[in-house]
Scaffold this active site. Structure first.
Site, PDB file in Angstrom:
ATOM      1  N   ASN A  70       0.849  -1.132   0.032  1.00  0.00           N
ATOM      2  CA  ASN A  70      -0.204   0.209   0.084  1.00  0.00           C
ATOM      3  C   ASN A  70       1.065   1.144   0.070  1.00  0.00           C
ATOM      4  OD1 ASN A  70      -1.753   2.128   0.461  1.00  0.00           O
ATOM      5  ND2 ASN A  70      -2.277   1.550   2.542  1.00  0.00           N
ATOM      6  N   TRP A  71       1.062   1.759  -1.184  1.00  0.00           N
ATOM      7  CA  TRP A  71       1.980   3.016  -1.456  1.00  0.00           C
ATOM      8  C   TRP A  71       1.300   4.395  -0.653  1.00  0.00           C
ATOM      9  CZ3 TRP A  71       4.379   3.173  -6.874  1.00  0.00           C
ATOM     10  CH2 TRP A  71       5.168   1.925  -7.187  1.00  0.00           C
ATOM     11  N   LYS A  72       0.078   4.480  -0.230  1.00  0.00           N
ATOM     12  CA  LYS A  72      -0.663   5.598   0.169  1.00  0.00           C
ATOM     13  C   LYS A  72      -0.266   6.806  -0.688  1.00  0.00           C
ATOM     14  CE  LYS A  72      -0.291   3.446   4.663  1.00  0.00           C
ATOM     15  NZ  LYS A  72      -0.189   3.785   6.071  1.00  0.00           N
ATOM     16  N   HIS A 109      -9.760   0.860   4.853  1.00  0.00           N
ATOM     17  CA  HIS A 109      -8.092   0.995   5.608  1.00  0.00           C
ATOM     18  C   HIS A 109      -8.439   2.117   6.711  1.00  0.00           C
ATOM     19  CE1 HIS A 109      -4.292   2.671   6.364  1.00  0.00           C
ATOM     20  NE2 HIS A 109      -3.818   1.579   5.649  1.00  0.00           N
ATOM     21  N   GLU A 124      -7.177   4.433   7.857  1.00  0.00           N
ATOM     22  CA  GLU A 124      -6.919   5.952   7.307  1.00  0.00           C
ATOM     23  C   GLU A 124      -7.988   6.501   6.602  1.00  0.00           C
ATOM     24  OE1 GLU A 124      -3.331   5.767   5.411  1.00  0.00           O
ATOM     25  OE2 GLU A 124      -2.317   5.157   7.307  1.00  0.00           O
ATOM     26  N   GLU A 158      -5.401  -4.912  10.835  1.00  0.00           N
ATOM     27  CA  GLU A 158      -4.417  -3.884  10.768  1.00  0.00           C
ATOM     28  C   GLU A 158      -4.764  -3.206  12.188  1.00  0.00           C
ATOM     29  OE1 GLU A 158      -2.350  -2.941   7.046  1.00  0.00           O
ATOM     30  OE2 GLU A 158      -4.108  -1.724   7.215  1.00  0.00           O
ATOM     31  N   GLY A 160       2.149   2.336  10.867  1.00  0.00           N
ATOM     32  CA  GLY A 160       3.279   3.487  10.769  1.00  0.00           C
ATOM     33  C   GLY A 160       3.893   3.931  11.811  1.00  0.00           C
ATOM     34  N   SER A 208       3.213  -2.105  10.595  1.00  0.00           N
ATOM     35  CA  SER A 208       4.943  -2.109  10.675  1.00  0.00           C
ATOM     36  C   SER A 208       5.578  -3.250  10.654  1.00  0.00           C
ATOM     37  CB  SER A 208       5.174  -1.594  12.293  1.00  0.00           C
ATOM     38  OG  SER A 208       4.404  -0.147  12.317  1.00  0.00           O
ATOM     39  N   GLY A 211       2.814  -1.162   4.426  1.00  0.00           N
ATOM     40  CA  GLY A 211       2.689   0.174   4.154  1.00  0.00           C
ATOM     41  C   GLY A 211       4.121   0.847   3.941  1.00  0.00           C
ATOM     42  N   GLY A 212       4.614   1.459   4.749  1.00  0.00           N
ATOM     43  CA  GLY A 212       6.284   1.933   4.820  1.00  0.00           C
ATOM     44  C   GLY A 212       7.109   1.007   4.109  1.00  0.00           C
TER      45      GLY A 212
HETATM   46  C1  PEP Z   1      -0.816   0.136   6.148  1.00  0.00           C
HETATM   47  O1  PEP Z   1      -1.105   1.366   6.190  1.00  0.00           O
HETATM   48  O2  PEP Z   1      -1.906  -0.501   5.589  1.00  0.00           O
HETATM   49  C2  PEP Z   1       0.315  -0.419   6.791  1.00  0.00           C
HETATM   50  C3  PEP Z   1       0.150  -1.461   7.206  1.00  0.00           C
HETATM   51  O3  PEP Z   1       1.336   0.622   7.032  1.00  0.00           O
HETATM   52  P1  PEP Z   1       2.602   0.220   7.714  1.00  0.00           P
HETATM   53  O4  PEP Z   1       3.150  -0.919   7.148  1.00  0.00           O
HETATM   54  O5  PEP Z   1       3.607   1.463   7.566  1.00  0.00           O
HETATM   55  O6  PEP Z   1       2.411   0.090   9.233  1.00  0.00           O
END
Ligand code: PEP
Length: 252
Positions: A9-11, A95, A97, A167, A173, A212, A233-234
């Site tokens: 997920n590049w956001k 999600h 967010e 999640e 994040g 994470s 994500g990251g």
């Molecule tokens: C996400 O936003 O779906 C996610 C899992 O982010 P991160 O890996 O950065 O915690």
């Protein structure tokens, strides 16, 4: 045996240049890796370009969100049919967010889930509790409410063509990953909730962990019996990190 999925997920991140080097490296690494699909969910404008960079049979394209409507006067929205036309196979929905910053309620999430399936795509339905909900002993209720809102609307048969992602909001994040035991506990709760409707659907349902996930913790998380890969994500913005996570999904 459930096939693993590792989804990126590049956001709101990336550029054409970044997409080229990142996806080329992931594609080369994924090619030939058994037992895992790597799904890339870039921002909408890059969908077609990223799809064109994929040659490995186990790489797929996904959208980060879609509209809850099919068409009409909804400025700025993008439909599930549109992203399907651009080559997507998956779309993320629910999600945290989107729930938190864009007011997406359980009802909106369920409507989007149905739109995604109607367009022939596979939803990646995200659920997760906040730190406050966990500390107040509300984790299970929150997860069950979020899952049930969609199962009630879509029907259990449609969960066959869906992927879930647990999640925890406190882990997204933040660098604070759920421990493998904490994640497994919630994945088992989700699977047993689905089992109440259909043991068969529950057994085949892929449930990803997100929050994470990094190269150094993926293998341990994915080794849990109810964890079938990750939503990243990251670490999905770094080819070396993401490739190591895909490799962990392959060797589960
Ligand atoms: C996400 O936003 O779906 C996610 C899992 O982010 P991160 O890996 O950065 O915690």
């Amino acid at each position: 045996m459930r096939r693993s999925i590792v989804a990126a997920n590049w956001k709101l991140n990336g550029s054409l240049e970044m997409a080229k080097s990142l996806v080329t490296a992931i594609d080369a690494h994924s090619n030939g890796l058994a037992g895992v699909d790597a799904v890339i969910c870039p921002p909408f404008p890059y969908l077609s370009y990223v799809g064109g960079l994929m040659s490995a049979g186990n790489m797929c394209l996904g959208a980060q969100s879609v509209a809850d409507q099919q068409s009409g006067a909804f400025t700025g929205e993008v439909s599930a049919e549109m992203v399907a036309e651009m080559g997507c196979r998956y779309a993320i929905v629910g999600h945290s967010e989107r729930r938190e910053y864009y007011g997406e309620t359980d009802a909106i999430v369920a409507a989007k889930f149905l739109r995604i399936q109607t367009a022939g795509l596979i939803p990646i339905l995200c659920v997760g509790e906040s730190l406050e909900q966990r500390e107040q002993g509300m984790m299970q209720d929150t997860i069950v409410r979020q899952v049930s809102a969609v199962v009630t609307e879509a029907g259990i048969a449609n969960m066959k063509n869906a992927v879930l992602a647990y999640e925890p909001i406190w882990a997204i994040g933040t660098g604070k990953t759920a421990s493998p035991e904490q994640a497994q506990e919630v994945h088992a709760i989700i699977r047993s909730e689905i089992t109440k409707h259909s043991a068969d659907v529950a057994e085949g349902l892929r449930i990803l962990y997100g929050g994470s996930v990094k190269a150094n913790n993926a293998a341990e998380l994915f080794s849990q019996p109810d964890i079938d890969g990750g939503l990243i994500g990251g670490a999905s913005l770094d080819a070396e990190q993401f490739n190591a996570i895909v490799a962990a999904g392959s060797s589960k």
